[in-house]
Scaffold this motif. Structure first.
Motif, short mmCIF file in Angstrom:
data_model
loop_
_atom_site.label_atom_id
_atom_site.label_comp_id
_atom_site.label_asym_id
_atom_site.label_seq_id
_atom_site.Cartn_x
_atom_site.Cartn_y
_atom_site.Cartn_z
N THR B 212 0.85 -1.20 -0.03
CA THR B 212 -0.07 0.04 -0.07
C THR B 212 0.86 1.24 -0.07
O THR B 212 0.68 2.08 -0.80
CB THR B 212 -1.00 0.28 1.09
OG1 THR B 212 -1.83 -1.16 1.14
CG2 THR B 212 -1.62 1.36 1.10
N GLN B 215 2.22 1.85 -3.45
CA GLN B 215 1.26 2.37 -4.50
C GLN B 215 1.26 3.83 -4.08
O GLN B 215 0.95 4.70 -4.97
CB GLN B 215 0.12 1.44 -4.18
CG GLN B 215 -0.74 1.68 -5.25
CD GLN B 215 -1.93 0.65 -5.62
OE1 GLN B 215 -2.74 0.70 -4.64
NE2 GLN B 215 -2.04 -0.19 -6.35
N GLU B 223 2.59 8.38 -11.19
CA GLU B 223 1.94 7.17 -12.24
C GLU B 223 0.49 6.95 -11.79
O GLU B 223 -0.06 7.18 -10.85
CB GLU B 223 2.97 6.16 -11.67
CG GLU B 223 4.24 5.82 -12.01
CD GLU B 223 4.93 4.72 -11.23
OE1 GLU B 223 4.67 3.39 -11.51
OE2 GLU B 223 6.21 4.91 -10.80
N GLN B 224 0.04 6.55 -13.02
CA GLN B 224 -1.36 6.00 -12.91
C GLN B 224 -1.28 4.65 -12.55
O GLN B 224 -0.78 3.76 -13.31
CB GLN B 224 -2.02 6.31 -14.10
CG GLN B 224 -2.78 7.47 -14.13
CD GLN B 224 -2.46 8.46 -15.02
OE1 GLN B 224 -1.81 8.35 -16.21
NE2 GLN B 224 -2.58 9.77 -14.71
N VAL B 225 -1.86 4.11 -11.32
CA VAL B 225 -2.03 2.58 -10.97
C VAL B 225 -3.45 2.34 -10.52
O VAL B 225 -4.22 3.19 -10.26
CB VAL B 225 -1.23 2.52 -9.71
CG1 VAL B 225 0.44 2.62 -10.13
CG2 VAL B 225 -1.40 3.54 -8.72
N GLU B 226 -3.73 1.16 -10.78
CA GLU B 226 -4.82 0.57 -10.47
C GLU B 226 -4.91 0.41 -8.97
O GLU B 226 -4.31 -0.45 -8.42
CB GLU B 226 -5.30 -0.70 -10.87
CG GLU B 226 -6.58 -1.13 -11.05
CD GLU B 226 -6.89 -2.47 -11.76
OE1 GLU B 226 -7.45 -3.38 -11.13
OE2 GLU B 226 -6.29 -2.92 -12.85
N GLN B 227 -5.67 1.27 -8.17
CA GLN B 227 -5.60 1.39 -6.99
C GLN B 227 -6.15 0.22 -5.91
O GLN B 227 -7.29 -0.31 -6.26
CB GLN B 227 -6.30 2.69 -6.14
CG GLN B 227 -5.55 3.80 -6.80
CD GLN B 227 -6.02 5.07 -6.21
OE1 GLN B 227 -6.69 5.14 -5.12
NE2 GLN B 227 -5.76 6.23 -6.60
N ARG B 228 -5.54 -0.42 -4.88
CA ARG B 228 -6.02 -1.52 -4.36
C ARG B 228 -6.89 -0.73 -3.35
O ARG B 228 -6.84 0.56 -2.82
CB ARG B 228 -5.07 -2.31 -3.66
CG ARG B 228 -3.75 -1.39 -3.13
CD ARG B 228 -3.02 -2.22 -2.35
NE ARG B 228 -1.97 -3.11 -3.12
CZ ARG B 228 -1.72 -4.29 -2.84
NH1 ARG B 228 -2.01 -4.83 -1.84
NH2 ARG B 228 -0.89 -5.02 -3.86
N THR B 231 -5.17 1.42 -0.62
CA THR B 231 -4.79 2.96 -1.03
C THR B 231 -5.90 3.71 -1.33
O THR B 231 -6.04 4.84 -0.97
CB THR B 231 -4.23 2.58 -2.54
OG1 THR B 231 -3.31 1.37 -2.36
CG2 THR B 231 -3.30 3.78 -2.94
N GLN B 232 -7.19 3.12 -1.98
CA GLN B 232 -8.32 4.14 -1.89
C GLN B 232 -8.63 4.66 -0.83
O GLN B 232 -9.00 5.87 -0.69
CB GLN B 232 -9.63 3.35 -2.86
CG GLN B 232 -9.12 3.13 -4.13
CD GLN B 232 -10.20 2.02 -5.00
OE1 GLN B 232 -11.10 1.79 -3.75
NE2 GLN B 232 -10.22 1.84 -5.92
#
Lengths: 327, 238
Positions: B212, B215, B223-228, B231-232
């Motif tokens: 986390t 991220q 960076e653009q990441v798919e958030q877990r 993280t959200q």
């Protein structure tokens, strides 16, 4: 001012990149180094901010042999723009632009003002300041690259194929914008490109490189009308006349308004804001001729700041080329 | 309290739950020991690994040598390392922590090195051309950009450390390994299974937690990441 005096660069592996080149970039002018790839133009540029060191000869920056200057200070005083842009993706746009002012220790309020000023100069809205470069398009990224290079108001700007990786439309827009910016800043610019068209458009002077040598160093007009040898001729390619049209401003060819009084031809009405039926004196003859051909009149008024300053006809264009001894 | 009170729990789980309930104090004490061994290892191993990772970016040959040695260190069986170190460091947690530091080096050094050298050439050249010194490029560009990758190495190391630390109980380091060795001696599989599950959970929690942070750093780096989910949650809380 930048001066190259008998500069030779041989790489460690024995490759001779440039061989005894000489030329001077006058203060506040733009010199374009152009040539096929591997001709030594980028190497020459990197000798200025000492990313490369000469094997023989001297590069003078503002009158001083740059070997006598501290490398780091020298680079901080010279803007540097590269094709790949090389933005710091982990920093915001504002932080990217602030790089050199921060390195040389400006105070924060001065840096903030300068960042705002540069965003405006590069035609970027202030909200970009806190965005990250990755969120932006290629054209916007290179605008930021240029802003970052200009941040600490350098005397000299080095640009290595700055618009080379952009799509043709964005490239053209950025070139035009940069030409305007060039007028507003008094910076000595060394510009590297492989495209002769870009060189003709951007340069006050052009140095044409053939493997390691400068074969001709002249103004764009001189290079087009008097190419020194076959290499230059081939490099310019066909359509010399067309290219000449694109670099000659209307101002040089037009008649003054008085001369028109007696003329018989019909003038295209310069209707209010009717930009299409008039032309600015700084536009190229190429634009002027295209416009002439596209309207029903034979005479095009040249308008500067709302005032008619001259007239352009096809005959003017034709006689200009006749007198220049052009094909 | 007996398993009978936990009526809804399927029958085969009840002995395990019973064990947990009866030994909750001991389990908790061993868990804390386990965490302390891990933490001590990480606190020493990460600065060493990151420093080595930075140093070897100056010299390719040193990089090859150091990475090779760190790789070799990982192949030493943990029991053998403990045995060899006991004469020098005594029994207890010291030889265990020492061994675990060695095990942590490869992921930390490797990721630091890869992270620093993986920064795009153009970015480094821009930094150089604008007048950054080598240290400034390292501090302002390379390390911040490499941080998520370095952290991924740390995460890797922590998972290894949590697992191998269990073996340390064999030479008296304490930790959840105590239950496993006792279970082996007493032929008590419930004890082994419960301790093993807790070790695994500890590793998973540490992994998730560091991932986390990693991220969040990536997002901080633009960076653009798919958030877990975690993280959200943190992003929302800010």
């Amino acid at each position: 001012m930048i001066e190259f005096e008998d500069v030779t660069k041989v790489y460690a592996d024995g490759t001779e990149a440039i061989d005894g080149i000489n030329f001077t970039v006058e203060e506040g002018t733009t010199t374009v180094l152009v040539g096929p790839s591997g001709c030594g133009k980028t190497t020459s540029m990197k000798l200025v901010n000492r990313l490369e060191e000469p094997t023989e000869g001297t590069v003078y920056v503002n009158g001083t042999d740059n070997q006598e200057l501290d490398k780091i200070d020298l680079r901080r005083g010279i803007g540097y723009v590269i094709q790949e842009i090389g933005l710091f993706d982990h920093l915001t746009v504002g932080e990217n632009i602030a790089t050199v002012p921060e390195l040389v220790g400006w105070d924060q309020s001065r840096i903030d003002d300068r960042v705002d000023e540069l965003l405006e100069l590069m035609d970027l809205s202030p909200e970009y300041r806190d965005q990250y470069p990755r969120e932006l398009s290629g054209g916007q990224r290179q605008r930021i690259g240029v802003a970052r290079a200009l941040a600490a108001d350098p005397d000299i700007l080095l640009m290595d194929e700055p618009f080379g990786a952009l799509d043709p439309i964005t490239r053209e827009n950025l070139q035009d914008e940069f030409l305007q910016i060039q007028d507003r800043i008094n910076t000595t610019i060394l510009f590297v490109t492989h495209s002769i068209d870009e060189a003709l458009k951007m340069g006050d002077r052009i140095a044409i490189f053939d493997v390691g040598e400068v074969v001709q160093y002249d103004t764009p007009a001189e290079i087009l009308s008097n190419p020194k040898n076959e290499f230059v001729e081939n490099f310019i390619g066909e359509n010399q006349t067309f290219k000449q049209l694109s670099i000659t401003p209307v101002r040089e060819v037009m008649d003054d308004p008085q001369a028109y009084e007696s003329a018989e031809s019909e003038v295209a009405p310069a209707a209010d804001g009717g930009e299409y039926y008039s032309i600015s004196p700084d536009s190229s003859l190429q634009v002027g001729l295209t416009r002439l051909l596209s309207i029903e009149h034979t005479t095009l008024p040249v308008v500067d700041g709302g005032e008619v300053v001259g007239f352009l006809t096809e005959d003017h264009v034709r006689s200009y080329f006749d007198s220049a001894g052009e094909p | 309290m007996s398993a009978a009170h936990l009526g809804v729990v399927p029958l085969f789980i009840s002995p395990y739950l019973e064990f947990v309930v009866q030994n909750v104090d001991q389990l908790f004490a061993r868990l804390i020991e386990h965490i302390l061994i891990t933490a001590e290892t990480v606190l020493i191993a990460v600065p060493i690994g990151v420093s080595l990772g930075v140093l070897i970016t100056y010299n390719d040959r040193a990089a090859t040598a150091v990475l090779w040695l760190a790789g070799i260190a990982m192949t030493i069986p943990s029991l053998a390392a403990f045995g060899l170190l006991v004469p020098f460091l005594g029994i207890g947690s010291d030889p265990v922590v020492f061994t675990l530091i060695l095990y942590s080096q490869l992921p930390v050094i490797r990721n630091t090195y890869v992270g620093l050298t993986g920064v795009e050439e153009a970015t480094k050249e821009a930094g150089k051309g604008l007048g950054m010194t080598r240290q400034q490029r390292l501090r302002r560009i390379q390390i911040p950009m490499a941080l998520p990758i370095i952290l991924a190495g740390v995460r890797n190391a922590v998972v290894i450390v949590v697992g191998v630390a269990a073996v340390g109980a064999y030479i008296g380091a304490g930790g959840l390994g105590e239950f496993i060795f006792n279970g082996i001696r007493q032929g008590d599989s419930v004890m082994i299974v419960v301790a093993t599950i807790i070790v695994s959970l500890l590793a998973l929690v540490a992994d998730y937690g560091i991932a986390t942070v990693e991220q969040l750093l990536r997002i901080r780096n633009g960076e653009q990441v798919e958030q877990r989910a975690s993280t959200q949650l943190i992003q929302k809380a800010r």
